[in-house]
Scaffold this motif. Structure first.
Motif, PDB file in Angstrom:
ATOM      1  N   ARG A  93      18.772  36.845  67.208  1.00  0.00           N
ATOM      2  CA  ARG A  93      19.819  36.757  66.185  1.00  0.00           C
ATOM      3  C   ARG A  93      19.960  38.093  65.439  1.00  0.00           C
ATOM      4  NH1 ARG A  93      16.748  32.601  66.404  1.00  0.00           N
ATOM      5  NH2 ARG A  93      15.401  33.138  64.685  1.00  0.00           N
ATOM      6  N   PRO A  94      20.599  39.089  66.067  1.00  0.00           N
ATOM      7  CA  PRO A  94      20.757  40.368  65.370  1.00  0.00           C
ATOM      8  C   PRO A  94      21.753  40.254  64.219  1.00  0.00           C
ATOM      9  CG  PRO A  94      21.990  40.401  67.414  1.00  0.00           C
ATOM     10  CD  PRO A  94      21.209  39.100  67.392  1.00  0.00           C
ATOM     11  N   GLU A  95      21.469  40.965  63.142  1.00  0.00           N
ATOM     12  CA  GLU A  95      22.351  41.006  61.971  1.00  0.00           C
ATOM     13  C   GLU A  95      22.809  42.450  61.787  1.00  0.00           C
ATOM     14  OE1 GLU A  95      19.958  39.549  58.749  1.00  0.00           O
ATOM     15  OE2 GLU A  95      19.480  37.693  59.828  1.00  0.00           O
ATOM     16  N   PHE A  96      24.073  42.691  62.068  1.00  0.00           N
ATOM     17  CA  PHE A  96      24.614  44.038  61.944  1.00  0.00           C
ATOM     18  C   PHE A  96      25.348  44.188  60.619  1.00  0.00           C
ATOM     19  CE2 PHE A  96      24.202  43.482  66.539  1.00  0.00           C
ATOM     20  CZ  PHE A  96      23.506  44.630  66.864  1.00  0.00           C
ATOM     21  N   GLU A  97      25.243  45.399  60.047  1.00  0.00           N
ATOM     22  CA  GLU A  97      25.858  45.698  58.761  1.00  0.00           C
ATOM     23  C   GLU A  97      26.689  46.965  58.879  1.00  0.00           C
ATOM     24  OE1 GLU A  97      22.498  46.201  56.212  1.00  0.00           O
ATOM     25  OE2 GLU A  97      21.983  44.082  56.230  1.00  0.00           O
ATOM     26  N   GLY A  98      27.375  47.282  57.828  1.00  0.00           N
ATOM     27  CA  GLY A  98      28.149  48.519  57.765  1.00  0.00           C
ATOM     28  C   GLY A  98      29.563  48.327  58.269  1.00  0.00           C
ATOM     29  N   ALA A  99      30.405  49.313  57.970  1.00  0.00           N
ATOM     30  CA  ALA A  99      31.820  49.236  58.332  1.00  0.00           C
ATOM     31  C   ALA A  99      32.013  49.134  59.840  1.00  0.00           C
ATOM     32  CB  ALA A  99      32.562  50.446  57.780  1.00  0.00           C
ATOM     33  N   THR A 100      31.161  49.828  60.598  1.00  0.00           N
ATOM     34  CA  THR A 100      31.291  49.804  62.057  1.00  0.00           C
ATOM     35  C   THR A 100      30.303  48.844  62.706  1.00  0.00           C
ATOM     36  OG1 THR A 100      29.744  51.639  62.300  1.00  0.00           O
ATOM     37  CG2 THR A 100      32.090  52.194  62.122  1.00  0.00           C
ATOM     38  N   ARG A 101      29.580  48.102  61.876  1.00  0.00           N
ATOM     39  CA  ARG A 101      28.571  47.152  62.364  1.00  0.00           C
ATOM     40  C   ARG A 101      27.528  47.878  63.232  1.00  0.00           C
ATOM     41  NH1 ARG A 101      28.600  42.489  60.344  1.00  0.00           N
ATOM     42  NH2 ARG A 101      28.086  41.333  62.206  1.00  0.00           N
ATOM     43  N   GLY A 102      27.204  49.121  62.842  1.00  0.00           N
ATOM     44  CA  GLY A 102      26.276  49.930  63.614  1.00  0.00           C
ATOM     45  C   GLY A 102      24.894  50.051  63.000  1.00  0.00           C
ATOM     46  N   VAL A 103      24.610  49.256  61.970  1.00  0.00           N
ATOM     47  CA  VAL A 103      23.312  49.320  61.301  1.00  0.00           C
ATOM     48  C   VAL A 103      22.646  47.955  61.422  1.00  0.00           C
ATOM     49  CG1 VAL A 103      22.136  49.681  59.092  1.00  0.00           C
ATOM     50  CG2 VAL A 103      24.134  51.062  59.666  1.00  0.00           C
ATOM     51  N   LEU A 104      21.439  47.937  61.956  1.00  0.00           N
ATOM     52  CA  LEU A 104      20.704  46.677  62.088  1.00  0.00           C
ATOM     53  C   LEU A 104      20.133  46.284  60.731  1.00  0.00           C
ATOM     54  CD1 LEU A 104      19.728  44.529  64.141  1.00  0.00           C
ATOM     55  CD2 LEU A 104      17.581  45.805  64.231  1.00  0.00           C
ATOM     56  N   GLY A 105      20.306  45.027  60.339  1.00  0.00           N
ATOM     57  CA  GLY A 105      19.880  44.595  59.020  1.00  0.00           C
ATOM     58  C   GLY A 105      18.760  43.571  58.982  1.00  0.00           C
ATOM     59  N   ASN A 106      18.246  43.125  60.122  1.00  0.00           N
ATOM     60  CA  ASN A 106      17.185  42.115  60.135  1.00  0.00           C
ATOM     61  C   ASN A 106      15.946  42.652  59.419  1.00  0.00           C
ATOM     62  OD1 ASN A 106      18.962  41.793  62.570  1.00  0.00           O
ATOM     63  ND2 ASN A 106      17.773  39.899  62.777  1.00  0.00           N
ATOM     64  N   SER A 107      15.625  42.091  58.255  1.00  0.00           N
ATOM     65  CA  SER A 107      14.539  42.629  57.426  1.00  0.00           C
ATOM     66  C   SER A 107      13.168  42.515  58.084  1.00  0.00           C
ATOM     67  CB  SER A 107      14.535  41.954  56.058  1.00  0.00           C
ATOM     68  OG  SER A 107      14.361  40.562  56.194  1.00  0.00           O
ATOM     69  N   GLU A 108      12.903  41.462  58.817  1.00  0.00           N
ATOM     70  CA  GLU A 108      11.585  41.277  59.428  1.00  0.00           C
ATOM     71  C   GLU A 108      11.298  42.312  60.527  1.00  0.00           C
ATOM     72  OE1 GLU A 108      14.616  38.890  61.615  1.00  0.00           O
ATOM     73  OE2 GLU A 108      14.104  39.124  59.499  1.00  0.00           O
ATOM     74  N   VAL A 109      12.342  42.919  61.067  1.00  0.00           N
ATOM     75  CA  VAL A 109      12.176  43.902  62.139  1.00  0.00           C
ATOM     76  C   VAL A 109      11.435  45.138  61.624  1.00  0.00           C
ATOM     77  CG1 VAL A 109      13.432  45.442  63.708  1.00  0.00           C
ATOM     78  CG2 VAL A 109      14.142  43.056  63.450  1.00  0.00           C
ATOM     79  N   ARG A 110      11.679  45.529  60.381  1.00  0.00           N
ATOM     80  CA  ARG A 110      11.047  46.727  59.818  1.00  0.00           C
ATOM     81  C   ARG A 110       9.527  46.634  59.902  1.00  0.00           C
ATOM     82  NH1 ARG A 110      12.029  49.440  53.855  1.00  0.00           N
ATOM     83  NH2 ARG A 110      10.446  51.067  54.097  1.00  0.00           N
ATOM     84  N   ASP A 111       8.954  45.546  59.424  1.00  0.00           N
ATOM     85  CA  ASP A 111       7.495  45.398  59.432  1.00  0.00           C
ATOM     86  C   ASP A 111       6.942  45.284  60.847  1.00  0.00           C
ATOM     87  OD1 ASP A 111       7.371  45.548  56.670  1.00  0.00           O
ATOM     88  OD2 ASP A 111       7.372  43.373  56.397  1.00  0.00           O
ATOM     89  N   CYS A 112       7.636  44.546  61.701  1.00  0.00           N
ATOM     90  CA  CYS A 112       7.164  44.346  63.077  1.00  0.00           C
ATOM     91  C   CYS A 112       7.111  45.672  63.846  1.00  0.00           C
ATOM     92  CB  CYS A 112       8.051  43.347  63.812  1.00  0.00           C
ATOM     93  SG  CYS A 112       8.013  41.684  63.117  1.00  0.00           S
ATOM     94  N   VAL A 113       8.197  46.427  63.793  1.00  0.00           N
ATOM     95  CA  VAL A 113       8.246  47.712  64.491  1.00  0.00           C
ATOM     96  C   VAL A 113       7.262  48.688  63.849  1.00  0.00           C
ATOM     97  CG1 VAL A 113       9.700  49.716  65.060  1.00  0.00           C
ATOM     98  CG2 VAL A 113      10.606  47.396  65.337  1.00  0.00           C
ATOM     99  N   GLY A 114       7.213  48.728  62.526  1.00  0.00           N
ATOM    100  CA  GLY A 114       6.302  49.632  61.828  1.00  0.00           C
ATOM    101  C   GLY A 114       4.854  49.408  62.203  1.00  0.00           C
TER     102      GLY A 114
END
Length: 146
Positions: A93-114
């Motif tokens: 369930r990707p959540e895209f943000e921004g005018a072009t929908r080019g920014v990933l917004g899933n908050s849990e992804v930050r900690d997992c990838v980090g």
């Protein structure tokens, strides 16, 4: 310089991450990011990548005495000189943000990838101390210049 690459599934983010990176002698940073095979201009996956890199580099530099207790942690903005990387996530369930929908917004992804990047880079640094020293020295010297 070797390429450090891994793939990891993480149920906390309901998806899979694929990360590959290396340092070279070029001065600029090149980081490409993707979410569900779609190019992104950033987002939580790239922030997590940078956080994990900075945490692993800082921990290693402190362990080896390359940073004194008085030196600040190496920020995520300091690890990019000569870095080439690809950060890709495939999410249910990707959540895209921004005018072009080019920014990933899933908050849990930050900690997992980090955490995954910190684990893999930390292991690589300890397994190859000669190459690690060259990379860390370049980063620490760059941070002290700024």
């Amino acid at each position: 310089m070797d390429t450090i690459a891994f793939e990891r599934e993480d149920p906390r983010m309901a998806g899979v991450m694929e990360v590959a990176f290396r340092w070279c002698s070029c001065p600029e940073e090149r980081v490409q990011s993707f979410a569900n095979s779609r190019p992104t201009v950033g987002g939580t996956h790239t922030v997590g990548f940078r956080d994990g890199m900075a945490a692993a580099v800082t921990a290693y530099a402190r362990e080896r005495g390359l940073l004194t207790p008085m030196d600040p942690d190496i920020g995520a903005d300091r690890i990019g000189e000569g870095l080439t990387a690809v950060v890709s996530v495939k999410l249910d369930r990707p959540e895209f943000e921004g005018a072009t929908r080019g920014v990933l917004g899933n908050s849990e992804v930050r900690d997992c990838v980090g955490q995954a990047v910190q684990d893999h880079l930390g292991r690589w640094l300890k397994q190859d101390p000669e190459r690690a020293a060259a990379v860390i020295d370049q980063i620490v010297q760059g941070a002290r210049r700024d």
